[in-house]
Motif scaffolding. Structure first.
Motif, PDB file in Angstrom:
ATOM      1  N   HIS A   9      40.996 -18.774 -33.536  1.00  0.00           N
ATOM      2  CA  HIS A   9      41.771 -19.846 -32.755  1.00  0.00           C
ATOM      3  C   HIS A   9      40.931 -21.193 -32.593  1.00  0.00           C
ATOM      4  N   TYR A  60      35.687 -22.892 -31.498  1.00  0.00           N
ATOM      5  CA  TYR A  60      36.662 -21.942 -32.093  1.00  0.00           C
ATOM      6  C   TYR A  60      36.321 -20.474 -31.537  1.00  0.00           C
ATOM      7  N   ARG A  61      37.494 -19.863 -31.607  1.00  0.00           N
ATOM      8  CA  ARG A  61      37.034 -18.506 -31.021  1.00  0.00           C
ATOM      9  C   ARG A  61      37.712 -17.385 -32.198  1.00  0.00           C
ATOM     10  N   GLU A  68      40.355 -25.124 -31.857  1.00  0.00           N
ATOM     11  CA  GLU A  68      40.694 -26.322 -30.968  1.00  0.00           C
ATOM     12  C   GLU A  68      39.842 -27.405 -31.116  1.00  0.00           C
ATOM     13  N   THR A  87      45.305 -28.101 -31.792  1.00  0.00           N
ATOM     14  CA  THR A  87      44.897 -26.567 -31.552  1.00  0.00           C
ATOM     15  C   THR A  87      45.725 -25.743 -32.700  1.00  0.00           C
ATOM     16  N   GLN A  88      45.143 -24.818 -33.360  1.00  0.00           N
ATOM     17  CA  GLN A  88      45.894 -24.079 -34.340  1.00  0.00           C
ATOM     18  C   GLN A  88      45.065 -22.605 -34.406  1.00  0.00           C
ATOM     19  N   HIS A  89      46.147 -21.498 -34.433  1.00  0.00           N
ATOM     20  CA  HIS A  89      45.721 -20.210 -34.384  1.00  0.00           C
ATOM     21  C   HIS A  89      45.994 -19.611 -35.854  1.00  0.00           C
ATOM     22  N   LEU A 111      39.302 -13.962 -33.041  1.00  0.00           N
ATOM     23  CA  LEU A 111      40.020 -13.058 -32.452  1.00  0.00           C
ATOM     24  C   LEU A 111      40.186 -11.705 -33.355  1.00  0.00           C
TER      25      LEU A 111
END
Length: 179
Positions: free
Chosen positions: A155, A147-148, A157, A170-172, A150
């Motif tokens: 985000h 994950y990242r 994955e 994948t999900q934001h 932001l």
């Protein structure tokens, strides 16, 4: 006004009043020259007294009329002031009601947005937890992910290695961040 030396003003007024109130003579006689001058002088004085009295009555009537008009004007100004005050209060009440309604709508909208964001984050957390719990079970397969964070969200994955084949999710997610 000429004042004769004999008699006072009240005597003159009585004389003028008696002339005015006495009935007219029915017989015609010719007045003597001395009576004619006296009568015409008394007649002029009576006319002056009558004019003065009529003027006093007119001035008194005009004063009463002016006072009555002034009272009516004061009353009307009071009525107008009350009416304007009522209109001002009604406008202020309408403004405050509209302002209150706008504040309530804004509060409801912010609450709805916050609940929706919370539900998205919760759903994502539940998805992550379910997938992670599935990773702990050997029969379900393996989960790999990263994950990242932001500026306005996360985000995520995830890669699921399961029996039928690998699956990538994948999900934001948007996070509510106050500025």
């Amino acid at each position: 006004m000429d004042q004769p030396s004999n008699g006072t003003v009240s005597q003159q007024a009585e004389t003028a009043a008696s002339l005015l109130l006495s009935p007219p003579e029915t017989t015609k006689r010719s007045p003597k020259p001395s009576e004619k001058k006296t009568t015409s002088l008394e007649h002029l004085k009576a006319i002056k007294i009558q004019a003065w009295w009529r003027g006093t009555l007119v001035r008194r009537t005009l004063l009463h009329a002016a006072l009555r008009a002034w009272v009516i004007q004061c009353w009307w100004r009071l009525v107008l002031a009350r009416r304007l005050e009522g209109e001002r209060r009604a406008a202020l009440d309408l403004f405050s009601r509209r302002e209150w309604a706008a504040v309530q709508l804004q509060a409801w909208l912010r609450m709805w947005l916050a609940r929706r964001r919370y539900a998205q984050v919760r759903a994502a957390a539940c998805t992550i937890q379910a997938r992670w719990r599935g990773h702990a079970c050997a029969s379900r397969g393996l989960i790999r992910g990263h994950y990242r964070v932001l500026a306005h969200g996360v985000h995520v994955e995830l890669e699921f290695l399961q029996a039928p084949g690998p699956r990538i999710v994948t999900q934001h997610l948007l996070l509510p961040i106050k500025e």
